[in-house]
Write a protein that holds these residues in place. Sequence first.
Motif, short mmCIF file in Angstrom:
data_model
loop_
_atom_site.label_atom_id
_atom_site.label_comp_id
_atom_site.label_asym_id
_atom_site.label_seq_id
_atom_site.Cartn_x
_atom_site.Cartn_y
_atom_site.Cartn_z
N ARG A 132 0.81 -1.21 0.00
CA ARG A 132 0.00 0.00 0.00
C ARG A 132 0.84 1.26 0.00
O ARG A 132 0.42 2.29 -0.52
N THR A 133 2.03 1.20 0.59
CA THR A 133 2.92 2.37 0.55
C THR A 133 3.71 2.45 -0.75
O THR A 133 4.42 3.43 -0.97
N GLY A 134 3.59 1.43 -1.58
CA GLY A 134 4.31 1.43 -2.85
C GLY A 134 5.74 0.96 -2.75
O GLY A 134 6.49 1.05 -3.72
N ALA A 135 6.15 0.44 -1.58
CA ALA A 135 7.52 -0.03 -1.44
C ALA A 135 7.78 -1.27 -2.29
O ALA A 135 8.89 -1.50 -2.76
N VAL A 136 6.74 -2.11 -2.46
CA VAL A 136 6.85 -3.29 -3.32
C VAL A 136 5.63 -3.35 -4.23
O VAL A 136 4.56 -2.80 -3.92
N SER A 137 5.81 -4.03 -5.35
CA SER A 137 4.68 -4.21 -6.28
C SER A 137 3.99 -5.54 -6.09
O SER A 137 2.91 -5.77 -6.62
N GLY A 138 4.60 -6.43 -5.31
CA GLY A 138 4.02 -7.74 -5.03
C GLY A 138 4.88 -8.47 -4.02
O GLY A 138 5.96 -8.01 -3.66
N VAL A 139 4.40 -9.62 -3.55
CA VAL A 139 5.14 -10.37 -2.55
C VAL A 139 5.14 -11.85 -2.89
O VAL A 139 4.30 -12.33 -3.66
N VAL A 140 6.10 -12.57 -2.31
CA VAL A 140 6.20 -14.01 -2.47
C VAL A 140 6.01 -14.65 -1.10
O VAL A 140 6.65 -14.25 -0.13
N LEU A 141 5.11 -15.63 -1.02
CA LEU A 141 4.86 -16.35 0.22
C LEU A 141 5.60 -17.69 0.19
O LEU A 141 5.65 -18.35 -0.85
N TYR A 142 6.11 -18.10 1.34
CA TYR A 142 6.91 -19.33 1.45
C TYR A 142 6.39 -20.16 2.61
O TYR A 142 5.86 -19.64 3.58
N ASP A 143 6.54 -21.48 2.50
CA ASP A 143 6.18 -22.40 3.58
C ASP A 143 4.69 -22.30 3.91
O ASP A 143 4.29 -21.96 5.03
N ILE A 144 3.86 -22.64 2.93
CA ILE A 144 2.41 -22.55 3.08
C ILE A 144 1.87 -23.75 3.86
O ILE A 144 2.18 -24.89 3.54
N ALA A 145 1.05 -23.49 4.88
CA ALA A 145 0.42 -24.54 5.68
C ALA A 145 -0.95 -24.88 5.09
O ALA A 145 -1.53 -24.08 4.34
N PRO A 146 -1.50 -26.07 5.41
CA PRO A 146 -2.80 -26.46 4.85
C PRO A 146 -3.91 -25.44 5.09
O PRO A 146 -4.72 -25.16 4.21
N GLN A 147 -3.96 -24.88 6.29
CA GLN A 147 -4.99 -23.90 6.63
C GLN A 147 -4.41 -22.49 6.73
O GLN A 147 -4.88 -21.66 7.49
#
Length: 350
Positions: A132-147
């Motif tokens: 929202r501040t414009g510091a990044v245009s997107g993100v990458v998520l790692y280590d996703i849990a089932p829920q």
Amino acid sequence: MSVALDSGRRRSALGGSATISDVAEAAGVSRQTVSNVLNAPHRVRPATRERVEQVVAELGYHPNRVARSLRASSPGMVGYRIHPVSTESVAAIHDRFLHALVEAGQAGNHHVMLFTAADTDDEGDRCVALCRTGAVSGVVLYDIAPQDSRPDRLLAAKVPFIAFGRTAVGTDRYSWVDIDNSAGTEAAVDHLVAAGHQRIGFLGWPEGSSVGDARARGWLAAMDRHGLLARSHRLDVRGPDSMSAGTRLMAELLSRPEPPSAVVAATDTLAVGALHALRDSGLRAGHDVAVTGFDDTAAATALGLSSVRQPIEEVGRLIMAALLGVTTGRADVEPFHRVLEPELVVRTSS
């Protein structure tokens, strides 16, 4: 030209910091158009520029100067939370993934902004704030849990993201790249069966992890396919992903009246612990008991440990390529899904 703002949005803006997303929504334009009005007004039609400038004034929007300087030094920034590594682990998979992500990003003129977070809830909040501040245009998520709650959190906040891994449900709503972890442990069992082993144990994580559960399913499926599950069902032991846990679990299996002649470990960390237990018992890996790991770490190479290797470099390339698509803001971009096959690297331990 006037722009009417509803009183709720006006109160929200006055009660807190307006973001570039707030301005874009109120003016009926994209975030990129707002950015162009502020940084390159000559690129925007006069009528649109006037409308955006009025919304900026009414909302009291103030661009994030740090974020603007970051954008000035790099055409694209991608946010990524770094994870601490335990001293009880030999895993280098996170480092390999980060290196692959950075390398793939540079090839596409994107760079990775690293940040820390106390937990996944905190990570979600930070991802939203950075975007929202414009510091990044997107993100990458790692280590996703089932829920895992992060995908829903970012979808609701309209934060562009790609996940390495996937949740148990709702995977059609967001983009992800994953490894066929079940296929990896199945390949390890097939290799051991081909070598003549029938009592094959499994060292895994407690239930509740997407990766750990998938690797356990692979062991179960392969053992069942070979008709060996009945004689090995008591050889499935679980514990935390640490070398000490691997040593303890392997010692437990060796103490059974009918111990296994081979063991499939869910990680190299557990496998290295198993090697320690064999050494303490005067047994030799690959001669007395076969052992395989998962992740093909540097430790696996050094110790001659057979291990399942993930195509991490390809994961990084695919994630960055897909992220470029979702950060364009195009409504017609469909969620990207890809499952990659791992490969068993056979060494002296099996």
